[in-house]
Design an enzyme around this catalytic site. Structure first.
Site, short mmCIF file in Angstrom:
data_model
loop_
_atom_site.label_atom_id
_atom_site.label_comp_id
_atom_site.label_asym_id
_atom_site.label_seq_id
_atom_site.Cartn_x
_atom_site.Cartn_y
_atom_site.Cartn_z
CB SER A 99 9.09 8.47 -39.82
OG SER A 99 9.15 9.98 -39.65
N GLY A 100 8.53 9.78 -36.66
CA GLY A 100 9.43 10.45 -35.55
C GLY A 100 9.99 11.74 -36.16
N GLY A 101 10.14 11.81 -37.37
CA GLY A 101 10.68 12.85 -38.11
C GLY A 101 10.10 14.09 -37.58
CG ASP A 166 9.51 13.55 -42.68
OD1 ASP A 166 9.64 13.01 -41.45
OD2 ASP A 166 8.62 14.39 -43.41
CD GLN A 214 8.64 17.06 -45.57
OE1 GLN A 214 7.88 18.33 -45.52
NE2 GLN A 214 7.97 16.38 -44.69
CB CYS A 339 -24.42 13.95 -33.57
SG CYS A 339 -22.94 12.82 -33.24
CG HIS A 370 -20.10 15.19 -30.75
ND1 HIS A 370 -21.17 15.17 -31.42
CD2 HIS A 370 -19.26 16.48 -31.45
CE1 HIS A 370 -21.23 15.96 -32.24
NE2 HIS A 370 -20.40 16.83 -32.39
ZN LIG Z 1 -22.60 13.54 -31.31
#
Ligand SMILES: [Zn+2]
Length: 398
Positions: A99-101, A166, A214, A339, A370
């Protein structure tokens, strides 16, 4: 009902027996998000060092962009022409905006002037009940974000999931500041909801507004926010203040104050969830469905790459390997044995070490690919284990 749950829904497919971890699916106008899921942060309609094809290839399901940054650059005129930040960056899938809050709150000075870092010298923020006034760090122009304005901006940015405006709390805040921020955040979230309802009536595709919990570690305040979100009828719930971004143990404590109130039909997003894999598990076992964090790519650029338990990743080393340190063994092999990311499939640990020590731009990209892939893969492993009913086994490995 002014919107149909055909456009947005959350459904739980399986639950862990021992914890509150849940396998689910969020349906949005731009596709499904299988949860629990990680959301890479495309701050200014780009995940730093990656292009959109890299984000897709790293198996991302959803991206989150920042209202504050996009408002200031490139500005709403450009985004409007493209029909939202997603078409602008050629991303077809589900999207979230904040929201930028957060940005205006952590640059706030309650009327006093404050210089915040070199690039942002012009950022001086004043917060009143109306909204936050500040100067653009791009051109110095005076800006005002109110809850209503935040909803309008987020409508132009056109994400599937948007956040109430917020004022997040900081640990360093005095008691008076905290009380003030809490009161104001209730007010702002209520106004956000009203403005959002009006805007949705005029829109083609539905945006789901999340209310934000909050309250730091104050159980009563946090539960108060949660009750307010449920009573008001926000389609989703977000948790976000400094209890979520720092220490996994504190994140756990903060979430513990509200876990029993999380309903089955509303998704929960953790804003800026910190703590790497440990933080992920602390959040997931308490019912968090999606989360974002800029640190995944930020640490990648500094040479910290996530590794699996099979690669020697532990809670102690935070499942991270510092590739800027001298590579002693297996230097011709990838940084991870298992991976499947583009980087690990093609490049050696020695080469990554070289690129990141030399601060080469391609090193930033390969390291970020990665880490984003790792986080998406970890979430997929979590989802699979929930589906197979062996989440506890996976959790022990981590
Ligand atoms: Zn990787």
């Amino acid at each position: 009902m002014y919107y149909s749950y055909m456009d947005f829904s959350f459904q739980i497919k399986a639950k862990d027996k021992k914890t509150r971890a849940r396998l689910g699916v969020i349906k949005t106008p731009h596709g499904e998000i299988q949860t629990p899921a990680y959301t890479p942060v495309a701050t200014t309609a780009t995940v730093k060092a990656l292009d959109t094809e890299d984000i897709i290839q790293s198996r991302s399901q959803v991206v989150l962009a920042n209202t504050y940054h996009l408002l200031l650059r490139p500005g709403l005129e450009v985004i409007k022409e493209f029909g939202g930040f997603a078409p602008f960056m050629k991303w077809d899938g589900p999207t979230i905006t904040d929201s930028g809050g957060y940005q205006v709150s952590f640059l706030r000075t309650q009327g006093k002037e404050l210089v915040v870092g070199s690039e942002r010298e012009a950022e001086i923020v004043k917060i009143t009940d109306e909204g936050a006034t500040f100067r653009s760090y791009v051109d110095g122009s005076k800006q005002l974000i109110t809850p209503e304005r935040s909803m309008e901006i987020q409508s132009v940015l056109n994400a599937d999931i948007i956040m109430a405006f917020d004022q997040p709390l900081a640990f360093s805040d005095s008691h008076k500041k905290l009380t003030d921020s809490i009161r104001r955040t209730f007010l702002w979230e209520e106004r956000s909801f009203k403005a959002w309802e009006e805007i949705q009536k005029k829109r083609k595709n539905f945006q789901a507004l999340y209310g934000i919990v909050q309250g730091q570690l104050d159980r009563k305040v946090r539960r108060g926010f949660m009750q307010f979100i449920l009573d008001t009828g926000f389609p989703g719930i977000a948790v976000g203040d400094q209890t979520i971004g720092v220490d996994p143990k504190i994140t756990g404590q903060a979430l513990d104050t509200i876990v029993d109130m999380i309903p089955d039909d509303k998704p929960v997003h953790a804003l800026g969830l910190g703590g790497g894999p440990e933080g992920v598990f602390e959040a997931v076992i308490r019912g968090v469905d999606t989360f974002d964090n800029t640190s995944v790519t930020r640490i990648a650029r500094s040479g910290l790459l996530y590794i699996y338990p099979e690669d020697g990743g532990t809670k102690k080393n935070k499942f991270r390997l510092d590739v800027t340190k001298k590579v002693t063994s297996n230097k011709k092999q990838a940084i991870s044995k298992i991976c499947q990311c583009y980087t690990c499939q093609n490049y050696s640990a020695a080469y990554l070490h070289h690129l990141l020590v030399a601060r080469e731009l391609s090193g930033f990209r390969l390291a970020s690919i990665h880490n984003v892939h790792f986080m998406n893969d970890l979430m997929e492993r979590i989802r699979q284990s929930l589906e197979n009913n062996d989440f506890q086994v996976l959790k022990k490995e981590w």
